[in-house]
Design a protein around this motif. Structure first.
Motif, short mmCIF file in Angstrom:
data_model
loop_
_atom_site.label_atom_id
_atom_site.label_comp_id
_atom_site.label_asym_id
_atom_site.label_seq_id
_atom_site.Cartn_x
_atom_site.Cartn_y
_atom_site.Cartn_z
N LEU A 118 0.84 -1.21 0.00
CA LEU A 118 0.00 0.00 0.00
C LEU A 118 0.87 1.25 0.00
CD1 LEU A 118 -2.80 -1.22 2.44
CD2 LEU A 118 -2.98 -0.90 -0.05
N ASP A 119 1.98 1.24 0.76
CA ASP A 119 2.92 2.36 0.76
C ASP A 119 3.50 2.63 -0.62
OD1 ASP A 119 2.75 3.00 3.35
OD2 ASP A 119 4.74 2.25 3.96
N ARG A 120 3.65 1.55 -1.39
CA ARG A 120 4.21 1.69 -2.74
C ARG A 120 3.13 2.07 -3.77
NH1 ARG A 120 8.82 -3.23 -2.99
NH2 ARG A 120 9.79 -2.64 -1.03
N GLY A 121 1.96 2.44 -3.25
CA GLY A 121 0.87 2.85 -4.15
C GLY A 121 0.16 1.66 -4.77
N GLY A 122 0.23 0.49 -4.14
CA GLY A 122 -0.39 -0.72 -4.70
C GLY A 122 -1.91 -0.72 -4.55
N ASP A 123 -2.54 -1.47 -5.45
CA ASP A 123 -4.01 -1.56 -5.48
C ASP A 123 -4.37 -2.99 -5.08
OD1 ASP A 123 -6.67 -1.86 -6.21
OD2 ASP A 123 -6.44 -0.90 -8.18
N ILE A 124 -5.04 -3.15 -3.93
CA ILE A 124 -5.38 -4.49 -3.48
C ILE A 124 -6.86 -4.51 -3.09
CG2 ILE A 124 -4.48 -4.02 -1.14
CD1 ILE A 124 -3.62 -6.99 -1.05
N ARG A 125 -7.57 -5.53 -3.57
CA ARG A 125 -9.02 -5.63 -3.33
C ARG A 125 -9.29 -6.82 -2.41
NH1 ARG A 125 -10.67 -3.29 -8.59
NH2 ARG A 125 -8.96 -1.86 -8.98
N PHE A 126 -9.53 -6.54 -1.14
CA PHE A 126 -9.87 -7.64 -0.22
C PHE A 126 -11.36 -7.97 -0.36
CE2 PHE A 126 -6.09 -5.83 1.84
CZ PHE A 126 -5.34 -6.99 1.98
N GLY A 127 -11.74 -9.13 0.13
CA GLY A 127 -13.15 -9.53 0.09
C GLY A 127 -13.68 -9.61 -1.34
N THR A 128 -12.79 -9.92 -2.27
CA THR A 128 -13.18 -9.97 -3.69
C THR A 128 -12.70 -11.30 -4.28
OG1 THR A 128 -12.92 -7.58 -3.77
CG2 THR A 128 -13.00 -8.72 -5.89
N THR A 129 -13.63 -12.07 -4.80
CA THR A 129 -13.29 -13.39 -5.34
C THR A 129 -13.16 -13.32 -6.86
OG1 THR A 129 -14.48 -14.43 -3.54
CG2 THR A 129 -14.09 -15.80 -5.47
N VAL A 130 -12.10 -13.93 -7.38
CA VAL A 130 -12.01 -14.07 -8.84
C VAL A 130 -12.82 -15.30 -9.21
CG1 VAL A 130 -10.46 -14.50 -10.78
CG2 VAL A 130 -9.77 -12.93 -8.96
N THR A 131 -13.87 -15.10 -10.00
CA THR A 131 -14.77 -16.21 -10.32
C THR A 131 -14.43 -16.87 -11.65
OG1 THR A 131 -16.31 -14.61 -11.25
CG2 THR A 131 -16.71 -15.31 -8.96
N ALA A 132 -13.74 -16.14 -12.53
CA ALA A 132 -13.38 -16.73 -13.84
C ALA A 132 -12.20 -15.96 -14.42
CB ALA A 132 -14.57 -16.66 -14.78
N MET A 133 -11.47 -16.63 -15.33
CA MET A 133 -10.37 -15.97 -16.04
C MET A 133 -10.62 -16.19 -17.53
SD MET A 133 -7.20 -17.21 -13.59
CE MET A 133 -6.14 -15.79 -13.80
N HIS A 134 -10.27 -15.19 -18.33
CA HIS A 134 -10.53 -15.29 -19.78
C HIS A 134 -9.30 -14.88 -20.59
CE1 HIS A 134 -14.83 -15.29 -18.71
NE2 HIS A 134 -14.51 -14.30 -17.89
N GLY A 135 -9.29 -15.31 -21.82
CA GLY A 135 -8.31 -14.82 -22.82
C GLY A 135 -6.86 -15.11 -22.46
N LEU A 136 -6.62 -16.20 -21.74
CA LEU A 136 -5.24 -16.46 -21.28
C LEU A 136 -4.32 -16.80 -22.45
CD1 LEU A 136 -6.26 -18.53 -18.14
CD2 LEU A 136 -5.45 -16.16 -18.19
#
Ligand code: APR
Length: 396
Positions: A118-136
């Motif tokens: 977070l100090d490095r300006g990072g973006d983190i989303r807690f309480g968030t589930t990845v349900t699918a991945m596409h276009g790999l």
């Protein structure tokens, strides 16, 4: 679902692997998003092993991620074995490569890594589930995210990193024809116990007994981790506090070596000792790191160490690709990680055999039990075996 956000690197999971990767990318000024299905409080309190190898401490140090670890970590260079052969200590810090562990609870390391990200300006989303991945297999992978309130959105990026463990979404994307999952159940189940009790011994102690393995590992001045080998499928609830202390006492041979310092049991859970490796650790623009790439049995406490070194290798490769247009590191990623992974798997498997007798009875079991004793006696008496142990126990 339409793409609602864009970033460069999509990271699934905020364990040691995802967080080390995120921190190294931020240090190189590469934008990324870490998506974690649990809350921040949950991941910062999830109690796990904290034995870090010197090479891993160096990686954290070199990347400005080791302040907490140096302030509160403790150096550890001794372990003990108890059994029918008696008790002996191995001062592994004086054997092999003369290296010691730094013991720092994994949840504290995770909390430090989140704060730094977070100090490095990072973006983190807690309480968030990845349900699918596409276009790999294309050049713009994306992930579908669902927040706890049910809101859904899609983020696209240039590469995706699966740092979400063995039961996450990333490993399920590896097509059967393109990658093979090698796995093994070691035939051993542990009841992992956390006791509100001071350590009973100064060193990590492994007890070998005909009734099964028992282990003792100090966590802090007031909390101690114990392990008991139990039959597979055993319900943790069947193990009352009294039954746990009784069984630990028998296997730790307290009659000969003195009593255990008892206290209330805070946690009891069963773990089937298993290992898994994905070969390769990559499909298209999806790269696996940490437990997602390879799960290791906890017998030699190597999980977090492998997670951190694979994440570092991936961070360097992604930085070369994005900042220098050099794809060679990404092309070699699996080949760079797999030898280390198999080496660690081999030693962990050796430890499983050292610590656990045969599951069944009978003539074959009696033979295996005698082999196990011979292995322990060799470790007690032969310097070459002790050097092998020390080098592999601490090395990564
Ligand atoms: N969406 C978002 N997050 C997910 C999903 C998902 N679909 N599935 C899993 N996760 C998260 C988990 O909640 C967890 O916090 O991914 C994270 C994976 O973190 P770890 O399990 O800590 O795995 P890793 O970073 O590879 O570290 C391995 O941790 O498993 C222990 O002891 C093991 O020491 C080893 C180390």
């Amino acid at each position: 679902m339409p793409v609602s956000e864009r970033t460069r690197i999509l990271i699934v999971g905020a364990g040691p692997a995802g967080l080390v990767l995120g921190n190294l990318l931020r240090a190189a000024d590469i934008t990324c998003v870490i998506v974690e299905r649990q809350s921040r409080a949950h991941v910062e309190q999830r109690g796990r092993a904290g034995f870090l190898a010197p090479d891993v401490v160096r990686v954290l140090d070199e990347n400005g991620l080791a302040k907490g670890l140096h302030a509160a970590g403790q150096l550890h260079g001794t372990c003990a074995f108890r059994g029918e052969h008696g008790q002996f200590e191995l001062n592994y810090g004086e054997l092999g490569q003369r290296q010691v562990h730094t013991v720092y609870p994994q949840q504290q390391l995770v909390a430090d890594l989140i704060a730094e990200f977070l100090d490095r300006g990072g973006d983190i989303r807690f309480g968030t589930t990845v349900t699918a991945m596409h276009g790999l297999d294309g050049d713009s992978p994306s992930i579908d995210c669902r927040e706890t309130d049910g809101r859904t959105y899609r983020i696209s990026g240039e590469y995706a990193a699966g740092c979400d463990g063995q039961h996450g979404v990333a490993l399920r994307q590896m097509p059967a024809g393109a990658a093979q999952g090698f796995r093994r159940y070691h035939g051993v189940t542990w009841l992992a116990i956390l006791a509100q009790a001071p350590p009973s011994m100064t060193a990590v102690t492994y007890a070998v007994h005909d009734r099964g393995f028992a282990g003792h590992m100090a966590r802090s001045a007031t909390v101690t981790r114990y392990y008991l080998q139990v039959p597979r499928g055993e319900a943790p609830g069947d193990w009352s506090d009294a039954r746990i202390w009784d069984e630990l006492g028998t296997r730790m041979r307290t009659g000969e070596y003195g009593p255990l310092r008892e206290g209330p049991i805070l946690e009891r859970a069963t773990v089937d000792l298993s290992s898994a490796v994905s070969v390769p650790m990559q499909y298209g623009r999806l790269f696996l790191a940490g437990d997602a790439a390879g799960l290791i049995s906890p017998s030699a406490a190597k999980g977090a160490n492998l997670a951190i070194v694979t994440a570092r290798t991936l961070a360097v490769a992604l930085t070369d690709a994005l900042a220098r247009d050099d794809q060679r590191g990404l092309a070699r990623y699996s080949d760079a990680c797999l030898p280390r992974m198999w080496h660690a798997q081999e030693f962990s498997h050796w430890m499983v055999n050292l610590l656990h007798g045969p599951a069944a009875d009978g003539e074959d079991a009696a033979f295996m039990r005698l082999l196990q004793r011979a292995r322990l006696v060799s470790l007690r008496d032969l310097r070459s075996h002790q050097d092998y142990f020390a080098e592999n126990y601490v090395g990564i």
